[in-house]
Scaffold this motif. Sequence first.
Motif, PDB file in Angstrom:
ATOM      1  N   GLY A  16       0.847  -1.163  -0.157  1.00  0.00           N
ATOM      2  CA  GLY A  16      -0.201  -0.014  -0.028  1.00  0.00           C
ATOM      3  C   GLY A  16       0.984   1.448  -0.118  1.00  0.00           C
ATOM      4  O   GLY A  16       0.623   2.246  -0.623  1.00  0.00           O
ATOM      5  N   GLU A  17       1.973   1.185   0.766  1.00  0.00           N
ATOM      6  CA  GLU A  17       2.975   2.367   0.642  1.00  0.00           C
ATOM      7  C   GLU A  17       3.717   2.544  -0.506  1.00  0.00           C
ATOM      8  O   GLU A  17       3.720   3.581  -1.053  1.00  0.00           O
ATOM      9  CB  GLU A  17       4.001   2.298   1.947  1.00  0.00           C
ATOM     10  N   LEU A  18       4.043   1.544  -0.970  1.00  0.00           N
ATOM     11  CA  LEU A  18       4.457   1.531  -2.655  1.00  0.00           C
ATOM     12  C   LEU A  18       3.649   2.229  -3.337  1.00  0.00           C
ATOM     13  O   LEU A  18       3.927   3.054  -4.222  1.00  0.00           O
ATOM     14  CB  LEU A  18       5.031   0.276  -2.935  1.00  0.00           C
ATOM     15  N   ALA A  19       2.439   1.535  -3.525  1.00  0.00           N
ATOM     16  CA  ALA A  19       1.462   2.155  -4.514  1.00  0.00           C
ATOM     17  C   ALA A  19       1.004   3.542  -4.231  1.00  0.00           C
ATOM     18  O   ALA A  19       0.998   4.363  -5.012  1.00  0.00           O
ATOM     19  CB  ALA A  19       0.057   1.165  -4.205  1.00  0.00           C
ATOM     20  N   ALA A  20       1.126   4.103  -2.993  1.00  0.00           N
ATOM     21  CA  ALA A  20       0.842   5.437  -2.733  1.00  0.00           C
ATOM     22  C   ALA A  20       2.069   6.320  -3.085  1.00  0.00           C
ATOM     23  O   ALA A  20       1.722   7.303  -3.776  1.00  0.00           O
ATOM     24  CB  ALA A  20       0.577   5.742  -1.001  1.00  0.00           C
ATOM     25  N   VAL A  21       3.143   5.866  -3.070  1.00  0.00           N
ATOM     26  CA  VAL A  21       4.368   6.596  -3.634  1.00  0.00           C
ATOM     27  C   VAL A  21       4.478   6.723  -5.018  1.00  0.00           C
ATOM     28  O   VAL A  21       4.439   7.946  -5.857  1.00  0.00           O
ATOM     29  CB  VAL A  21       5.628   6.238  -3.088  1.00  0.00           C
ATOM     30  N   LEU A  22       3.856   5.787  -5.829  1.00  0.00           N
ATOM     31  CA  LEU A  22       3.782   5.636  -7.244  1.00  0.00           C
ATOM     32  C   LEU A  22       2.594   6.374  -7.631  1.00  0.00           C
ATOM     33  O   LEU A  22       2.690   7.317  -8.647  1.00  0.00           O
ATOM     34  CB  LEU A  22       3.796   4.219  -7.565  1.00  0.00           C
ATOM     35  N   TYR A  38      -0.029   6.597 -17.314  1.00  0.00           N
ATOM     36  CA  TYR A  38       1.150   6.143 -16.047  1.00  0.00           C
ATOM     37  C   TYR A  38       0.070   5.679 -15.319  1.00  0.00           C
ATOM     38  O   TYR A  38      -0.676   6.308 -14.451  1.00  0.00           O
ATOM     39  CB  TYR A  38       1.686   7.488 -15.646  1.00  0.00           C
ATOM     40  N   LEU A  39      -0.215   4.256 -15.240  1.00  0.00           N
ATOM     41  CA  LEU A  39      -1.270   3.603 -14.436  1.00  0.00           C
ATOM     42  C   LEU A  39      -0.782   2.813 -13.435  1.00  0.00           C
ATOM     43  O   LEU A  39       0.255   1.938 -13.812  1.00  0.00           O
ATOM     44  CB  LEU A  39      -2.025   2.749 -15.503  1.00  0.00           C
ATOM     45  N   ASP A  79      13.309   6.704  -3.322  1.00  0.00           N
ATOM     46  CA  ASP A  79      12.021   6.381  -2.344  1.00  0.00           C
ATOM     47  C   ASP A  79      11.281   5.157  -2.723  1.00  0.00           C
ATOM     48  O   ASP A  79      10.715   4.210  -1.998  1.00  0.00           O
ATOM     49  CB  ASP A  79      11.057   7.491  -2.472  1.00  0.00           C
ATOM     50  N   VAL A  80      11.283   4.852  -3.987  1.00  0.00           N
ATOM     51  CA  VAL A  80      10.493   3.743  -4.654  1.00  0.00           C
ATOM     52  C   VAL A  80      11.431   2.407  -4.029  1.00  0.00           C
ATOM     53  O   VAL A  80      11.028   1.338  -3.582  1.00  0.00           O
ATOM     54  CB  VAL A  80      10.248   3.934  -6.089  1.00  0.00           C
TER      55      VAL A  80
END
Length: 108
Positions: A16-22, A38-39, A79-80
């Motif tokens: 979830g954190e990774l998805a939020a950053v992306l 960019y999906l 960050d990713v």
Amino acid sequence: MIGRLMTMSAEPGKGGELAAVLLSVAQRLRGFPGCEIYLISQDAADPDTVHVTEVWRDDASAQAALAASSRAGGPTPGDVVALLSSAPHRTDLIVLGGVGLPNADDQP
């Protein structure tokens, strides 16, 4: 047009954190020259797996966006990477057209 499919595996419980950053990266790319799509998607069976589907006018546009993200004050590639459990998997594509792409009729 070129495309990329990126598959990223987050550290356990960090999907979830990774998805939020992306998603933050995607927000910054709105209106960026050459960015067509960019999906960000999370795997329904494994929420720690996140996919990025990209379509760019050309490779130069994709490279310019990567360079700009590092200077824009938002999330950086570092960050990713900090959230990943392994190196991302990248598949390069030749985009032929489809629904949602501007000028899709102009594609070979």
